[in-house]
Design an enzyme around this catalytic site. Structure first.
Site, PDB file in Angstrom:
ATOM      1  N   TYR A 137       4.161 116.165  27.709  1.00 33.57           N
ATOM      2  CA  TYR A 137       4.538 114.840  27.326  1.00 33.57           C
ATOM      3  C   TYR A 137       3.909 114.791  25.984  1.00 33.57           C
ATOM      4  CZ  TYR A 137       4.228 109.717  28.739  1.00 33.57           C
ATOM      5  OH  TYR A 137       4.431 108.524  28.689  1.00 33.57           O
ATOM      6  N   HIS A 142       6.799 108.971  21.848  1.00 41.11           N
ATOM      7  CA  HIS A 142       7.569 108.594  23.186  1.00 41.11           C
ATOM      8  C   HIS A 142       6.233 107.909  24.091  1.00 41.11           C
ATOM      9  CE1 HIS A 142       9.562 109.237  26.735  1.00 41.11           C
ATOM     10  NE2 HIS A 142       8.524 110.053  27.262  1.00 41.11           N
ATOM     11  N   GLU A 208      16.539 112.572  28.499  1.00 38.18           N
ATOM     12  CA  GLU A 208      15.365 112.962  27.801  1.00 38.18           C
ATOM     13  C   GLU A 208      15.654 114.146  26.690  1.00 38.18           C
ATOM     14  OE1 GLU A 208      11.667 113.223  30.226  1.00 38.18           O
ATOM     15  OE2 GLU A 208      11.442 111.283  30.035  1.00 38.18           O
ATOM     16  N   GLU A 210      14.683 117.056  24.856  1.00 35.82           N
ATOM     17  CA  GLU A 210      13.418 117.966  24.418  1.00 35.82           C
ATOM     18  C   GLU A 210      13.629 119.393  24.018  1.00 35.82           C
ATOM     19  OE1 GLU A 210      10.943 117.813  28.157  1.00 35.82           O
ATOM     20  OE2 GLU A 210      11.778 115.751  28.733  1.00 35.82           O
ATOM     21  N   ASP A 242      15.889 116.620  30.211  1.00 37.77           N
ATOM     22  CA  ASP A 242      15.389 116.399  31.330  1.00 37.77           C
ATOM     23  C   ASP A 242      15.672 115.089  31.856  1.00 37.77           C
ATOM     24  OD1 ASP A 242      13.503 116.099  33.266  1.00 37.77           O
ATOM     25  OD2 ASP A 242      11.793 115.538  32.135  1.00 37.77           O
ATOM     26  N   TYR A 253       6.053 107.270  40.831  1.00 39.96           N
ATOM     27  CA  TYR A 253       5.203 108.300  40.305  1.00 39.96           C
ATOM     28  C   TYR A 253       3.780 108.032  40.588  1.00 39.96           C
ATOM     29  CZ  TYR A 253       3.873 105.117  36.479  1.00 39.96           C
ATOM     30  OH  TYR A 253       3.003 104.097  35.530  1.00 39.96           O
ATOM     31  N   LYS A 262      13.144 113.321  38.779  1.00 39.81           N
ATOM     32  CA  LYS A 262      13.227 114.264  37.688  1.00 39.81           C
ATOM     33  C   LYS A 262      14.098 115.655  38.420  1.00 39.81           C
ATOM     34  CE  LYS A 262      10.896 112.496  34.206  1.00 39.81           C
ATOM     35  NZ  LYS A 262      11.258 112.440  32.902  1.00 39.81           N
ATOM     36  N   THR A 358       9.822 114.364  25.943  1.00 42.52           N
ATOM     37  CA  THR A 358      10.930 113.596  25.082  1.00 42.52           C
ATOM     38  C   THR A 358      10.246 113.575  23.747  1.00 42.52           C
ATOM     39  OG1 THR A 358      11.294 112.347  27.182  1.00 42.52           O
ATOM     40  CG2 THR A 358      11.926 111.294  25.034  1.00 42.52           C
TER      41      THR A 358
HETATM   42 MN    MN Z   1      10.427 114.922  30.361  1.00 39.21          MN
END
Ligand code: MN
Length: 424
Positions: A137, A142, A208, A210, A242, A253, A262, A358
């Site tokens: 992360y 982000h 996302e 990445e 992602d 979450y 995810k 991200t």
């Molecule tokens: Mn991600």
């Protein structure tokens, strides 16, 4: 460090179209299949794939100490586990064989015909068997955007964020190669005006943007990897989408992090661009303050100047670029990610995949997810076909591109794309 295969002056006898991601300076590794060949290892050059099995069986790699059959496998794990010295020697040798001023393969018409396969005739496969997948992360922009949206714009970053590269263990089994279509996931969603969740298709499906690295070496359980050693464990990079179901994610979450929002699928680009090929594109990352703990300190340029783009192509329409970002914005670099991951003694494995999180830049057009681009649906995006998007719709194809460019050389990743099919 100047690697012979990275020399910007090199030209190949294989035609490389202008703007190609795969000039002779790149030479990424992948696994491909044709109607008449099982999955084997190859290298991309222009619009062709070079068959490494054929070259190995016909003596072109003699003297490099490669085990027999090392390329005749459906994954690259055993090859990349040979280590940087060997994989670098193979890339250098492939570079030599493809050079315009070297006759060896160029003048062997029969060998050329067999070894070079037009990319239109191949089907790219997952390049490695992925034992473990971790998602970080690491983009401050982000994390700040998400924190502002869901918590407090004044305290967008949680107190730990600038002290450690936050991450979670993802699901390796559902990582798929570019071109694989995915069904819209279903799950538990709690709508704001209801006390109870419902089970239905996600209404907030997102991508996302990445970048991910793949490891080539294992450490033993209990033995941390330092920031100084980390790059010895990295083979190369792929683009990574992602895919995220924001509504499922938001309800599930707390307190243990992402799960079913995810793990229904993540897409990678098929070619692994080596760390070696990206050497010329190193840059410094953002200044880190407050100072990090000593085990996260590092020296040198550990970020990479890789331009990234995301396009959305609706069912039968023109693709619209919705994001332009760059991996140089990442606050935490791969050395720090790997050092942090193993500081407690966690062991990594050959073929593991470590995604950046991200990658958003500072301007709204550089945000790496629809959640941020549409600000959780409040600012719909305009597409070229006149329609708008808050989140992804059925039939949308998300296309990611990435390339580093300089000295007339473009080191690209090819495409990372996938289409969203209706929920089943
Ligand atoms: Mn991600």
């Amino acid at each position: 460090m100047q690697l012979a295969a990275n020399n910007p002056e090199l030209k190949s006898w294989v035609h490389v179209p202008t703007g190609s991601d795969f000039p002779i300076q790149n030479l990424p590794f992948g696994i491909f299949k044709t109607p008449y060949l099982s999955a084997v290892a190859g290298v991309a050059i222009g619009d062709y794939v070079l068959d490494l099995v054929y070259l190995h069986e016909n003596g072109y790699f003699d003297g490099l100490g490669l085990p027999p059959g090392i390329f005749n496998q459906k994954y690259l794990n055993d090859f990349i586990a040979l280590g940087r010295k060997t994989t670098r020697a193979v890339r250098n040798r492939v570079s030599e064989l493809l050079r315009a001023d070297v006759d060896e393969l160029q003048q062997n018409i029969a060998a050329r015909e067999i070894a070079l396969i037009p990319v239109s005739e191949v089907q790219m496969q997952l390049p490695v068997q992925i034992p473990n997948y971790t998602d970080f992360y690491s983009s401050e922009e982000h994390a700040t955007n998400v924190g502002s949206m869901f918590r407090d714009p004044k305290n967008a970053l949680l107190p730990n964020w600038k002290h450690l590269p936050v991450g979670y263990h993802g699901r390796a089994s559902s990582i798929v190669v570019s071109g694989t279509n995915l069904h819209r996931p279903k799950g538990q969603i709690k709508l704001p005006d209801s006390d109870f969740p419902v089970y239905c298709p996600s209404q907030k499906l997102d991508f996302e943007l990445e970048l991910a690295f793949i490891t080539s070496k294992a450490n033993s359980l209990g033995t941390p990897i330092s920031t100084g050693e980390a790059e010895d464990y990295v083979f190369g990079f792929v683009l990574f989408n992602d895919w995220s179901a924001r509504d499922i994610q938001q309800w599930e979450y707390v307190p243990l992090g992402p799960f079913l929002g995810k793990n229904f699928g993540s897409t990678i680009s098929p070619w692994i661009v080596t760390l070696d090929a990206l050497e010329p594109f190193r840059v410094g990352g953002p200044l880190q303050f407050p100072h990090v703990l000593p085990y996260l300190a590092f020296e040198g340029n550990k970020n990479f100047n890789i331009q990234l783009e995301v396009l959305i192509q609706p069912g039968a329409g023109e693709a619209t670029t919705v994001c332009r970002s760059n991996s140089k914005y990442l606050y935490w670099n791969i050395n720090q990610q790997l050092a942090h991951h193993t500081v407690n003694g966690c062991n990594i494995q050959v073929g593991d995949l470590y995604a950046s999180g991200t990658i958003s830049g500072p301007s709204p057009g550089s945000f790496g997810s629809l959640l941020e681009l549409s600000w959780n649906g409040q600012r719909p995006l305009q597409l070229a076909n006149g329609k708008t998007r808050k989140f992804l719709e059925d039939g949308d194809t998300v296309i990611m591109k990435g390339y580093a460019e300089g000295n007339g050389v473009r080191i690209g990743f090819g495409l990372c794309y996938g289409k969203i099919l209706p929920a089943v």
